[in-house]
Design a protein around this motif. Structure first.
Motif, PDB file in Angstrom:
ATOM      1  N   ILE A  11       0.843  -1.206   0.000  1.00  7.89           N
ATOM      2  CA  ILE A  11       0.000   0.000   0.000  1.00  7.89           C
ATOM      3  C   ILE A  11       0.874   1.250   0.000  1.00  7.89           C
ATOM      4  O   ILE A  11       0.633   2.200  -0.759  1.00  7.89           O
ATOM      5  N   HIS A  12       1.930   1.253   0.820  1.00  8.62           N
ATOM      6  CA  HIS A  12       2.836   2.402   0.865  1.00  8.62           C
ATOM      7  C   HIS A  12       3.542   2.592  -0.483  1.00  8.62           C
ATOM      8  O   HIS A  12       3.685   3.721  -0.962  1.00  8.62           O
ATOM      9  N   LYS A  13       3.973   1.498  -1.096  1.00  9.86           N
ATOM     10  CA  LYS A  13       4.661   1.601  -2.391  1.00  9.86           C
ATOM     11  C   LYS A  13       3.715   2.106  -3.475  1.00  9.86           C
ATOM     12  O   LYS A  13       4.091   2.961  -4.284  1.00  9.86           O
ATOM     13  N   ILE A  14       2.497   1.594  -3.501  1.00  9.30           N
ATOM     14  CA  ILE A  14       1.527   2.026  -4.516  1.00  9.30           C
ATOM     15  C   ILE A  14       1.160   3.495  -4.300  1.00  9.30           C
ATOM     16  O   ILE A  14       1.006   4.254  -5.260  1.00  9.30           O
ATOM     17  N   ASP A  15       1.050   3.920  -3.038  1.00 16.68           N
ATOM     18  CA  ASP A  15       0.775   5.325  -2.740  1.00 16.68           C
ATOM     19  C   ASP A  15       1.882   6.219  -3.298  1.00 16.68           C
ATOM     20  O   ASP A  15       1.607   7.250  -3.907  1.00 16.68           O
ATOM     21  N   ARG A  16       3.137   5.817  -3.090  1.00 19.67           N
ATOM     22  CA  ARG A  16       4.255   6.606  -3.612  1.00 19.67           C
ATOM     23  C   ARG A  16       4.247   6.635  -5.137  1.00 19.67           C
ATOM     24  O   ARG A  16       4.542   7.670  -5.740  1.00 19.67           O
ATOM     25  N   LEU A  17       3.930   5.488  -5.744  1.00 15.83           N
ATOM     26  CA  LEU A  17       3.916   5.411  -7.207  1.00 15.83           C
ATOM     27  C   LEU A  17       2.780   6.235  -7.810  1.00 15.83           C
ATOM     28  O   LEU A  17       3.002   7.034  -8.725  1.00 15.83           O
ATOM     29  N   PHE A  19       0.169   8.301  -6.229  1.00 15.92           N
ATOM     30  CA  PHE A  19      -0.257   9.606  -5.733  1.00 15.92           C
ATOM     31  C   PHE A  19       0.889  10.586  -5.511  1.00 15.92           C
ATOM     32  O   PHE A  19       0.672  11.800  -5.524  1.00 15.92           O
ATOM     33  N   GLN A  20       2.095  10.085  -5.285  1.00 14.93           N
ATOM     34  CA  GLN A  20       3.228  10.983  -5.061  1.00 14.93           C
ATOM     35  C   GLN A  20       4.129  11.085  -6.296  1.00 14.93           C
ATOM     36  O   GLN A  20       5.035  11.910  -6.326  1.00 14.93           O
ATOM     37  N   GLY A  21       3.905  10.231  -7.275  1.00 15.79           N
ATOM     38  CA  GLY A  21       4.671  10.287  -8.515  1.00 15.79           C
ATOM     39  C   GLY A  21       6.118   9.851  -8.385  1.00 15.79           C
ATOM     40  O   GLY A  21       6.938  10.149  -9.249  1.00 15.79           O
ATOM     41  N   LYS A  22       6.459   9.146  -7.311  1.00 13.45           N
ATOM     42  CA  LYS A  22       7.839   8.697  -7.115  1.00 13.45           C
ATOM     43  C   LYS A  22       8.051   7.359  -7.822  1.00 13.45           C
ATOM     44  O   LYS A  22       7.169   6.523  -7.856  1.00 13.45           O
ATOM     45  N   LYS A  23       9.232   7.177  -8.381  1.00 11.26           N
ATOM     46  CA  LYS A  23       9.558   5.937  -9.095  1.00 11.26           C
ATOM     47  C   LYS A  23      10.575   5.088  -8.337  1.00 11.26           C
ATOM     48  O   LYS A  23      10.729   3.910  -8.618  1.00 11.26           O
ATOM     49  N   TYR A  24      11.299   5.701  -7.382  1.00 11.04           N
ATOM     50  CA  TYR A  24      12.374   5.007  -6.670  1.00 11.04           C
ATOM     51  C   TYR A  24      12.224   5.254  -5.171  1.00 11.04           C
ATOM     52  O   TYR A  24      11.707   6.280  -4.740  1.00 11.04           O
ATOM     53  N   GLY A  28      17.296   4.365  -4.096  1.00 10.14           N
ATOM     54  CA  GLY A  28      17.406   4.313  -5.546  1.00 10.14           C
ATOM     55  C   GLY A  28      16.878   3.033  -6.168  1.00 10.14           C
ATOM     56  O   GLY A  28      17.069   2.800  -7.354  1.00 10.14           O
ATOM     57  N   VAL A  29      16.208   2.207  -5.379  1.00 13.54           N
ATOM     58  CA  VAL A  29      15.642   0.957  -5.893  1.00 13.54           C
ATOM     59  C   VAL A  29      14.267   1.270  -6.485  1.00 13.54           C
ATOM     60  O   VAL A  29      13.464   1.974  -5.863  1.00 13.54           O
TER      61      VAL A  29
END
Length: 120
Positions: A11-17, A19-24, A28-29
């Protein structure tokens, strides 16, 4: 509980991807949801066979007849009592129970079970 850790991490990873637009991540992973798998501790079972007898199976998984009965008889009954007493102590916010069960649920290295080697 282990599956819940995987689900909340996803859930945290999908939120970053999304809603926050983060890819890494911070190291840097590339961010990607972890696949669901058989948690490392899911294949351990202590089965009571009465007040003075029990058996403990480790390494069981979804394959029929997997696992190894590694402790049985009265030593396993003692093991069962230790598990029960420490879990009750943890629920009562006791220091011994919390110390034991913290490391059960926060194992930093997973040697088997199909999950990531170094945690989630």
């Amino acid at each position: 509980e282990e599956e819940a850790v995987i689900a909340t991490s996803n859930i945290h990873k999908i939120d970053r991807l999304v809603f926050q637009g983060k890819k890494y991540d911070h190291f840097g992973v590339p961010l990607a949801p972890a696949p669901m798998h058989w948690p490392w501790g899911a294949g351990m079972f202590a089965t009571s066979l009465g007040p003075d007898d029990a058996c403990f199976v480790a390494g069981a998984n979804w394959v029929k007849n997997s696992g190894l009965m590694c402790v049985w008889g009265s030593p396993c009954a003692v093991q069962k009592e230790i598990i029960e007493a420490s879990k009750v102590d943890e629920c009562a916010f006791g220091i011994v129970g919390r110390l034991i069960w913290h490391f059960v649920h926060h194992t930093p290295v997973h040697l088997f079970g199909g999950g990531p080697r170094w945690g989630y």
